[in-house]
Design an enzyme around this catalytic site. Sequence first.
Site, PDB file in Angstrom:
ATOM      1  N   SER A  40     -10.294   4.720  55.032  1.00 45.90           N
ATOM      2  CA  SER A  40      -9.848   3.899  53.791  1.00 45.90           C
ATOM      3  C   SER A  40     -10.207   4.226  52.360  1.00 45.90           C
ATOM      4  O   SER A  40     -11.181   4.654  52.205  1.00 45.90           O
ATOM      5  CB  SER A  40     -10.656   2.499  54.192  1.00 45.90           C
ATOM      6  OG  SER A  40     -10.316   1.437  53.129  1.00 45.90           O
ATOM      7  N   GLY A  41      -9.026   3.902  51.628  1.00 44.14           N
ATOM      8  CA  GLY A  41      -9.299   4.338  50.116  1.00 44.14           C
ATOM      9  C   GLY A  41      -9.012   6.080  49.940  1.00 44.14           C
ATOM     10  O   GLY A  41      -9.051   6.464  48.726  1.00 44.14           O
TER      11      GLY A  41
ATOM     12  N   THR B 130      -1.524   5.016  51.386  1.00 42.62           N
ATOM     13  CA  THR B 130      -0.649   3.877  51.123  1.00 42.62           C
ATOM     14  C   THR B 130       0.049   4.277  49.960  1.00 42.62           C
ATOM     15  O   THR B 130       1.408   4.352  49.805  1.00 42.62           O
ATOM     16  CB  THR B 130      -1.079   2.352  50.643  1.00 42.62           C
ATOM     17  OG1 THR B 130      -1.936   1.959  51.913  1.00 42.62           O
ATOM     18  CG2 THR B 130      -0.011   1.456  50.308  1.00 42.62           C
TER      19      THR B 130
ATOM     20  N   ASN C 215     -11.933   0.191  48.675  1.00 44.27           N
ATOM     21  CA  ASN C 215     -10.623   0.581  48.369  1.00 44.27           C
ATOM     22  C   ASN C 215     -10.130  -1.015  47.812  1.00 44.27           C
ATOM     23  O   ASN C 215     -10.354  -1.938  48.382  1.00 44.27           O
ATOM     24  CB  ASN C 215      -9.675   0.705  49.368  1.00 44.27           C
ATOM     25  CG  ASN C 215      -8.187   1.015  48.879  1.00 44.27           C
ATOM     26  OD1 ASN C 215      -8.033   0.787  47.500  1.00 44.27           O
ATOM     27  ND2 ASN C 215      -7.481   1.389  49.672  1.00 44.27           N
TER      28      ASN C 215
ATOM     29  N   SER D   8      -6.734  -2.173  49.623  1.00 41.39           N
ATOM     30  CA  SER D   8      -7.077  -1.780  50.812  1.00 41.39           C
ATOM     31  C   SER D   8      -6.227  -2.423  51.894  1.00 41.39           C
ATOM     32  O   SER D   8      -5.858  -3.806  51.806  1.00 41.39           O
ATOM     33  CB  SER D   8      -8.372  -1.956  51.443  1.00 41.39           C
ATOM     34  OG  SER D   8      -8.359  -1.690  52.953  1.00 41.39           O
ATOM     35  N   SER D   9      -4.964  -1.497  52.802  1.00 41.78           N
ATOM     36  CA  SER D   9      -4.340  -2.246  53.619  1.00 41.78           C
ATOM     37  C   SER D   9      -4.995  -2.760  54.950  1.00 41.78           C
ATOM     38  O   SER D   9      -5.692  -2.139  55.589  1.00 41.78           O
ATOM     39  CB  SER D   9      -3.407  -1.173  54.190  1.00 41.78           C
ATOM     40  OG  SER D   9      -2.804  -0.353  53.186  1.00 41.78           O
TER      41      SER D   9
ATOM     42  N   GLY E  52      -7.116   2.702  57.436  1.00 45.38           N
ATOM     43  CA  GLY E  52      -7.983   4.082  57.578  1.00 45.38           C
ATOM     44  C   GLY E  52      -9.122   3.722  58.233  1.00 45.38           C
ATOM     45  O   GLY E  52      -9.544   2.635  58.534  1.00 45.38           O
TER      46      GLY E  52
ATOM     47  N   GLU F  25     -12.824   3.242  59.065  1.00 45.25           N
ATOM     48  CA  GLU F  25     -13.688   2.508  58.234  1.00 45.25           C
ATOM     49  C   GLU F  25     -14.832   1.968  58.749  1.00 45.25           C
ATOM     50  O   GLU F  25     -14.999   1.866  60.172  1.00 45.25           O
ATOM     51  CB  GLU F  25     -13.036   1.186  57.464  1.00 45.25           C
ATOM     52  CG  GLU F  25     -12.403   0.139  58.034  1.00 45.25           C
ATOM     53  CD  GLU F  25     -11.711  -0.693  57.602  1.00 45.25           C
ATOM     54  OE1 GLU F  25     -11.068  -0.420  56.415  1.00 45.25           O
ATOM     55  OE2 GLU F  25     -11.670  -2.014  57.918  1.00 45.25           O
TER      56      GLU F  25
HETATM   57  N1  LIG Z   1      -1.865   9.960  44.385  1.00 43.09           N
HETATM   58  C1  LIG Z   1      -2.582   9.095  43.736  1.00 43.09           C
HETATM   59  N2  LIG Z   1      -2.801   9.130  42.353  1.00 43.09           N
HETATM   60  C2  LIG Z   1      -3.443   8.224  41.820  1.00 43.09           C
HETATM   61  N3  LIG Z   1      -4.098   7.321  42.436  1.00 43.09           N
HETATM   62  C3  LIG Z   1      -4.285   7.234  43.702  1.00 43.09           C
HETATM   63  C4  LIG Z   1      -3.425   8.355  44.410  1.00 43.09           C
HETATM   64  N4  LIG Z   1      -3.576   8.063  45.717  1.00 43.09           N
HETATM   65  C5  LIG Z   1      -4.656   7.067  45.624  1.00 43.09           C
HETATM   66  N5  LIG Z   1      -4.952   6.511  44.609  1.00 43.09           N
HETATM   67  C6  LIG Z   1      -5.869   5.468  44.154  1.00 43.09           C
HETATM   68  O1  LIG Z   1      -6.705   5.150  45.306  1.00 43.09           O
HETATM   69  C7  LIG Z   1      -6.668   3.982  45.616  1.00 43.09           C
HETATM   70  C8  LIG Z   1      -6.502   3.687  46.989  1.00 43.09           C
HETATM   71  O2  LIG Z   1      -5.574   4.274  47.753  1.00 43.09           O
HETATM   72  P1  LIG Z   1      -4.602   3.667  48.873  1.00 43.09           P
HETATM   73  O3  LIG Z   1      -4.799   2.324  48.903  1.00 43.09           O
HETATM   74  O4  LIG Z   1      -3.603   4.351  49.123  1.00 43.09           O
HETATM   75  O5  LIG Z   1      -5.745   3.893  50.037  1.00 43.09           O
HETATM   76  P2  LIG Z   1      -5.319   3.901  51.666  1.00 43.09           P
HETATM   77  O6  LIG Z   1      -5.688   5.143  52.369  1.00 43.09           O
HETATM   78  O7  LIG Z   1      -4.144   3.223  51.721  1.00 43.09           O
HETATM   79  O8  LIG Z   1      -6.546   2.835  52.031  1.00 43.09           O
HETATM   80  P3  LIG Z   1      -6.756   1.881  53.114  1.00 43.09           P
HETATM   81  O9  LIG Z   1      -6.818   2.450  54.374  1.00 43.09           O
HETATM   82  O10 LIG Z   1      -7.838   1.014  52.640  1.00 43.09           O
HETATM   83  O11 LIG Z   1      -5.391   1.142  52.923  1.00 43.09           O
HETATM   84  C9  LIG Z   1      -5.465   3.405  45.108  1.00 43.09           C
HETATM   85  O12 LIG Z   1      -5.268   1.992  44.635  1.00 43.09           O
HETATM   86  C10 LIG Z   1      -5.238   4.434  43.621  1.00 43.09           C
HETATM   87  O13 LIG Z   1      -5.876   3.610  42.775  1.00 43.09           O
HETATM   88 MG   LIG Z   2      -3.572   1.291  52.570  1.00 43.81          MG
END
Ligand SMILES: Nc1ncnc2c1ncn2[C@@H]1O[C@H](COP(=O)(O)OP(=O)(O)OP(=O)(O)O)[C@@H](O)[C@H]1O
Ligand SMILES: [Mg+2]
Length: 1137
Positions: free
Chosen positions: A107-108, A112, A157, A160-161, A387, A389
């Site tokens: 997660s994070g 996404t 996050n 977070s999804s 992700g 967690e």
């Molecule tokens: N390529 C990127 N460039 C800039 N910021 C990013 C990038 N990837 C992720 N982030 C930052 O990290 C945060 C978390 O990313 P994201 O929501 O994609 O995580 P995740 O893997 O989907 O987590 P979860 O499993 O909780 O959904 C985003 O809100 C963003 O602020």
């Molecule tokens: Mg996500």
Amino acid sequence: MEVKTSLLDNMIGVGDMVLLEPLSEDSFLENLKNRFEHNEIYTYIGSVVISMNPYRSLPIFTPEKVEEYRNRNFYELSPHIYALADEAYRSLRDQDKDQCILITGESGAGKTEASKLVMSYVAAVCGKGQEVNKVKEQLLQSNPVLEAFGNAKTVRNDNSSRFGKYMDIEFDFKGDPLGGVISNYLLEKSRVVKQPRGERNFHVFYQLLSGASDESLKKLKLHRDFSKYNYLSLDSAAVNGLDDAANFRTVRNAMQIVGFMEDEVQSVMELVAAVLKLGNIEFKPDSRSNGSDESRIKDKNDLKEMCELLGIEQSVLERAFSYRTVEAKLEKVSTTLNVAQAYYARDALAKNLYSRLFSWLVTRINESIKAQGKTRHKVMGVLDIYGFEIFEDNSFEQFIINYCNEKLQQIFIELTLREEQEEYIREGIEWTNIEYFNNAVICDLIENNQNGILAMLDEECLRPGTVTDETFLDKLNTICAEHLHFESRLSKNSKFLTDHSLPHSCFRIQHYAGKVLYRAEGFVDKNNDLLYRDLSQAMYKANHKLIKQLFPEGNPAKVNLKRPLTAGFQFKASVGTLMRNLQTKNPNYIRCIKPNDKKASHIFTDSLVRHQLRYLGLMENVRVRRAGYAFRQPYEPCLERYKMLCKRTWPHWLGPAREGVEVLMSDLPVPAEEFSFGRSKIFIRNPRTLFFLEERRRQCLQDLATLIQKIYRGWKCRGHFLLLKKSQIVVSAWYRRYAQQKKYQKIKSATTVVQSYTRGWQARKLLRELKYQKRCVEAVTTISAFWHGTQARMELRRLKQEVRNKHAVTVIWAYWQGTKARRELRRLKEEARRKHAVAVIWAYWQGLKIRREYRKFFRANAGKKIYDFTIQRIMQKYFLGLKSTLPSMSPIDKNWPARPYLFLGGVHSELRRIFHLWRCKKYRSQFTEEKKAVYEEKLEASELFKDKKALYPSSVSQPFKGDYLEINKNPKYQKLSIAMEDKVLLADVVNKINRANGKGTARLFLLTKNSVVLADQKTGQVKASVPLPDLTSVSVSTQSDGFFALKLKEGSASAVKGDFLLSSEHLIEIITKIHRMGTTAADREQLDIDISDEFLVQFKHDKVCVKFIQGVPKNGNSVSCKRKNNRLLEVSVPSTA
Ligand SMILES: Nc1ncnc2c1ncn2[C@@H]1O[C@H](COP(=O)(O)OP(=O)(O)OP(=O)(O)O)[C@@H](O)[C@H]1O
Ligand SMILES: [Mg+2]
């Protein structure tokens, strides 16, 4: 082998971990850190992309970057998520392979974000066009909607999804997107009613309260203040860098783009508001008389507002919160709910309401983005699932989420590690096995149908009797105690008996990514996911379209007594389907790594990253990759793809494909250790070799294209040339023909000129000759003529002389003869005179003698008698002569014999007169009485008109016929004939001249002894009858016209209408006959015939002068009559001259 690649040139660290030297966990970590610190967040392990979350925006996602990576080979540029997206898209488009992008990480870690980058890249490089752009926009805009409802701030996050998402993007054969299908996996609905410390509820609640207008909030009966709602935790309501109000507008806009109707958006917002209201419903205990605990709603205002929002009858919902009805076959038992149960029911309703709303949103979005009509060709799936967690307090949701991640890790291992190694063995490639951790055993612990945790949970839930989380944990402790990855304080495994980090109410699982402690509390409830039937029925009764739709089981008509499927079972099934789906596609991996726990940029926590790369199995991945081959391909497609690189395999290889590939590879400057030949595939060790092949192929294709182009151009030019040549021949033929024609015409005209000159010259020569000859002839002729002339003249002169001489002789002779004759004549005359004198004298003497002789006998009357006798004889002779010379009997014969004796002059003329009279008498005596009358008429006509009227001469030869119409015989005039009292003497057609205009009208003109009658020509009806005594005079002109005016006696009955002006072709006859009637009738006055060129005619009361003038002959010499004025009628008569 020179390879132009930025993957190796100017690279920070090593872009592809496969090339890392020496390979160790430390060097791996160091390389990642080095690259991360230089903002290189992407690194490859072969074709797998490692993505580090930068936690800040980097300038590497610009449209220019998209263009840079577009249609470039994977290893050509520095590592980028775009390179992976491009590779996946191109092999989907060009090689017809379904693709899936598997994005994993805790997660994070940025899954996404990565999925959004992949989607936006594909959207940017695929086809364009109004329809395609709309599809792309809808696909992209589905993200903000789902994120608002499915994402929430967690401690790990901020976005977070809280649901799993798998999106299939469908493309047509050109690679244009047609639409998509989204699958969602288990929303973490417990978040709706309770959020762990430092976390938030789903974004949409905050967005709605911050972003909606006052008016909308009022409509939804909401307050802007978060603190007014129990379901919204207060400690982290505001998130750094998150503008809920702006995001609300984005979501509203996205919903509109995706195709939500206004009323749908409103319904959705009403449901969100209802959930908030629901959280505010509070219960208080109320003891009943029978001692049972009962709950009662504290403040009904929120309930009321919620019911108003959803159109539910308040009492129905109130009752549903107070009672629970259990139906079992024929029985229906209602029990009261205590306060705890009421809260449980409230939360269950809120969770169900929200999660069903979320599922409905996904279905609705799918409806909008589904491919319309066209046939789907290929699919690209993008998996962005929650992700892995580990929280302080992990419950059923985390267990499910982590199970899903286990499965994804499993598929990764399956496809990259195990499958790869197995393939080498299968293909007979020399291979030293590489050890890696296979998490299949953990998956089995969770999902095994007999003794898996999920199976046991289901068993517990379905088991009759008292079922609690403790009984479930007991079951786990007995069944899973032996499992290596299961840890529990109470399990038989004595290892954990003293482990105080493991509470009694918990169990721990050693996941591939670490150990997670799960609190058993709530597992059974959450798995059961029970919603009291009274509540679902209350919802179904709502007067709200959407809410009715969300609770179909509330329909009393469809009461289903079966237990609904458990949440765990459903999730396991859907994950199974997902895995099967992913296995059919070509996988592309993005392994997301979280650099730190602080959500901060520039911080690289070694331990955290090391942990992730361990559990993600990245080291093993590199090792397998390095030991193995970067690329493999079956011989047939390989030969098909690269056969143009070798002359022996191009264009056709007739032998087996493997031999073809061997020949091909031996022909290329590639070291032998770079590739191996498997049973059905060729294995290429280094990506660079593949890149080299691709590059050569690209060049070769270019050359081939050039060759094709060259041949085509040659063919085209040749065709053009041949056409030109052909047309040139035609043109030159025509031109030559034209030139020859011109030349010929020139020669011809020159020849004609020369010829004419020659002929002229010859002719002139001939002419000269002829002229000369002629002159000669003429000269000869002249000379001869002269000569002959001279001769002739000489002859003539001679003859003349001779003639003159002769003439002179003749003249002289004549003179002499004349003289002689005259002398003779004189002599003869003298002689005759003498003889006559002698005879006279003789006669006289004889007479004298006779007289002397006869005197004695006739002395007295002899003379007289002789005289008489002589006279008598002369008369006798005269009359006899006259008799024989009498002229003809024609009275007009003017001949008469000449008078023989002068003294008979008187007799002769008298005889002539007598003879003429006699002759006339004789002539007259031949005539009958009628003929006589006719002649008498003619005579009278002559007397009347001769020398007076120019018409007369032409009438002389015309007999007077009288009845021209044969009135008695013609049946047409029978009536008229009968009407006539007297005999009709004349019947003819005349023109009655109209007094007004001078034009004529045909009329029958009848003349009898007593009257003149005018009748209609066609009908024979009598128009006018004039008794002859009423006629005073008739006027005619002197000219050759047939006009005549019958003038009537003034005061007579006939004169009422005035005189008649008529015209007839038989004018002379008519007038003569009318005149004759006057002559013959004793009692009448003589009719005047007035012949003049101007006379007056009485027309009714006016006297009109009729004037005749001589006109120029026109219109066939006809007479024209015109009324000039009131007093003048002009008749123009063509001159007869
Ligand atoms: N390529 C990127 N460039 C800039 N910021 C990013 C990038 N990837 C992720 N982030 C930052 O990290 C945060 C978390 O990313 P994201 O929501 O994609 O995580 P995740 O893997 O989907 O987590 P979860 O499993 O909780 O959904 C985003 O809100 C963003 O602020
Ligand atoms: Mg996500």
